[in-house]
Design a protein around this motif. Sequence first.
Motif, short mmCIF file in Angstrom:
data_model
loop_
_atom_site.label_atom_id
_atom_site.label_comp_id
_atom_site.label_asym_id
_atom_site.label_seq_id
_atom_site.Cartn_x
_atom_site.Cartn_y
_atom_site.Cartn_z
N THR A 95 0.84 -1.20 0.00
CA THR A 95 0.00 0.00 0.00
C THR A 95 0.87 1.25 0.00
OG1 THR A 95 -1.77 -1.16 1.19
CG2 THR A 95 -1.79 1.24 1.26
N LEU A 96 1.96 1.20 0.77
CA LEU A 96 2.90 2.32 0.77
C LEU A 96 3.56 2.47 -0.58
CD1 LEU A 96 4.33 4.56 2.29
CD2 LEU A 96 5.96 2.87 3.16
N ASP A 97 3.89 1.36 -1.23
CA ASP A 97 4.48 1.43 -2.58
C ASP A 97 3.51 2.09 -3.55
OD1 ASP A 97 6.72 0.16 -1.63
OD2 ASP A 97 6.11 -1.84 -2.32
N ALA A 98 2.23 1.74 -3.46
CA ALA A 98 1.23 2.33 -4.36
C ALA A 98 1.09 3.83 -4.12
CB ALA A 98 -0.12 1.64 -4.16
N LEU A 99 1.22 4.25 -2.87
CA LEU A 99 1.15 5.68 -2.57
C LEU A 99 2.36 6.40 -3.15
CD1 LEU A 99 -0.21 8.04 -1.06
CD2 LEU A 99 1.09 7.38 0.97
N GLU A 100 3.54 5.82 -3.00
CA GLU A 100 4.75 6.44 -3.54
C GLU A 100 4.72 6.48 -5.07
OE1 GLU A 100 8.37 5.68 -0.45
OE2 GLU A 100 7.70 3.95 -1.61
N ALA A 101 4.06 5.52 -5.69
CA ALA A 101 3.96 5.49 -7.15
C ALA A 101 2.90 6.46 -7.66
CB ALA A 101 3.63 4.08 -7.62
N GLY A 102 2.18 7.11 -6.76
CA GLY A 102 1.15 8.06 -7.18
C GLY A 102 -0.13 7.41 -7.63
N GLN A 103 -0.30 6.09 -7.38
CA GLN A 103 -1.49 5.39 -7.82
C GLN A 103 -2.70 5.67 -6.93
OE1 GLN A 103 -0.40 1.27 -7.91
NE2 GLN A 103 1.09 1.52 -9.57
N ILE A 104 -2.45 5.93 -5.66
CA ILE A 104 -3.53 6.19 -4.72
C ILE A 104 -3.19 7.42 -3.90
CG2 ILE A 104 -4.25 3.78 -4.54
CD1 ILE A 104 -2.63 3.58 -1.96
N SER A 105 -4.19 7.92 -3.20
CA SER A 105 -3.99 9.09 -2.35
C SER A 105 -3.96 8.65 -0.89
CB SER A 105 -5.13 10.10 -2.57
OG SER A 105 -6.36 9.57 -2.09
N MET A 106 -3.73 9.60 -0.01
CA MET A 106 -3.71 9.29 1.41
C MET A 106 -5.09 8.88 1.90
SD MET A 106 -1.42 8.96 3.64
CE MET A 106 -1.62 8.31 5.32
N SER A 107 -6.13 9.33 1.24
CA SER A 107 -7.48 8.91 1.61
C SER A 107 -7.66 7.42 1.39
CB SER A 107 -8.53 9.68 0.79
OG SER A 107 -8.47 11.06 1.05
N HIS A 108 -7.10 6.88 0.30
CA HIS A 108 -7.14 5.45 0.06
C HIS A 108 -6.33 4.69 1.12
CE1 HIS A 108 -8.04 7.20 -3.91
NE2 HIS A 108 -8.72 6.09 -4.15
N VAL A 109 -5.18 5.25 1.48
CA VAL A 109 -4.33 4.60 2.49
C VAL A 109 -5.06 4.50 3.82
CG1 VAL A 109 -2.20 4.83 3.81
CG2 VAL A 109 -2.20 5.30 1.35
N ARG A 110 -5.73 5.56 4.21
CA ARG A 110 -6.45 5.53 5.49
C ARG A 110 -7.53 4.46 5.49
NH1 ARG A 110 -6.31 11.33 4.72
NH2 ARG A 110 -4.63 12.25 6.00
N VAL A 111 -8.16 4.25 4.34
CA VAL A 111 -9.19 3.21 4.25
C VAL A 111 -8.58 1.84 4.51
CG1 VAL A 111 -10.63 1.97 2.59
CG2 VAL A 111 -10.79 4.45 2.76
N VAL A 112 -7.43 1.55 3.91
CA VAL A 112 -6.80 0.25 4.10
C VAL A 112 -6.37 0.07 5.56
CG1 VAL A 112 -4.94 -1.28 3.35
CG2 VAL A 112 -6.01 0.27 1.71
N ILE A 113 -5.81 1.11 6.15
CA ILE A 113 -5.40 1.03 7.56
C ILE A 113 -6.61 0.81 8.46
CG2 ILE A 113 -4.40 2.33 9.47
CD1 ILE A 113 -2.57 3.72 7.48
N GLU A 114 -7.67 1.52 8.18
CA GLU A 114 -8.89 1.41 9.00
C GLU A 114 -9.48 0.01 8.94
OE1 GLU A 114 -13.44 2.42 7.91
OE2 GLU A 114 -12.01 4.05 7.62
#
Length: 348
Positions: A95-114
């Motif tokens: 998920t962190l790799d996808a964020l660094e690649a610009g594929q997702i935003s921090m809003s998507h990351v928070r969903v996965v963490i939640e």
Amino acid sequence: MAGSEAVDLVDDEGHDAAERLAGWEALANWATGHLYRETGEYLHARQGRVRGAGQAELVSEAVAMEVATLARVAPRTGEIRICQAETLIDQLPRTLDALEAGQISMSHVRVVIEQTELCDPGTARAVDAELWSRPARDRTPTQLRDLVRRIVTRLDPDQLRRRPEQARKDRDLRYWSDDHGATGVLQLRLPADEARGVYAVIDGFARRAGDGPDGEKRTLAQKRADTTRDLVLDGATARQSDCTGDCACGAEGAGEDGVGGDLPNEAAGETTDAATDVPTDAATEVPTDEATDGATDGATDETTASCDGDPVASPPDPDPGPRAGSTSAIRCGAWGWVLGHRCAPRSG
């Protein structure tokens, strides 16, 4: 991108400009990903230098304060950022790799963490691996939440039982001021079935309320706010003539610790005429025109039945009260229903 030539919106009809916006968005996500990666690596480096029980927690607190100071955010925000960074590195690396690649935003990351916060580390890593092994697709945070929930349910079926239990433990009521102190904000967190029940009661009263006594034309959202205020402030002190003995609603006859007292005779007289019939459609058929304008967003995470297996009851029929559109004269049946009991004896 900053060094590229300016775009003439007239010549390209905005197409290149829109691509630049997408590029800036990806760049911001890339920077955010690197920020969280380096934050987590800094935390691990600091924790690796200490020995002894409890020292790692102290280091986490110190790093959180440093992050909050450098980012000029609240200490609580610094703690959340530290926790998220550690979770991404240890449990959700893809998920962190996808964020660094610009594929997702921090809003998507928070969903996965939640959605994985109640999973053990091994299950969280398995969810992360399966999630990003699927073909790449543009999903909104809500769509991603549904997908992650399905994966978690398949890999960790016991999650269905733990989530309602955790929701009950996390119930909370918070207040903060907004708009330079002119507005106060209340945030009530309850298990989803209870929250929907409370909202259905408030919405049912609000839809039956008229305009204010001064003739003010109120929107449905304003009626909901006024109804909530009246239920809490007026309902908590209203005199319920049908309550006797040591009643938890604070009516006349309650013990010394009872809340509330007598109303003027006019209001008390109107209180005795409040309706006691319980409609069957107020909570089961919540209208969808304005009732879903954000107040119920996110409330579908839990089942519609209560944690005890009982369905959510329907709210009692409100009485207009002593003034037009007011809910201040509420009988104990209505107020007790909101509180989840009906004049139960005080437990001490």
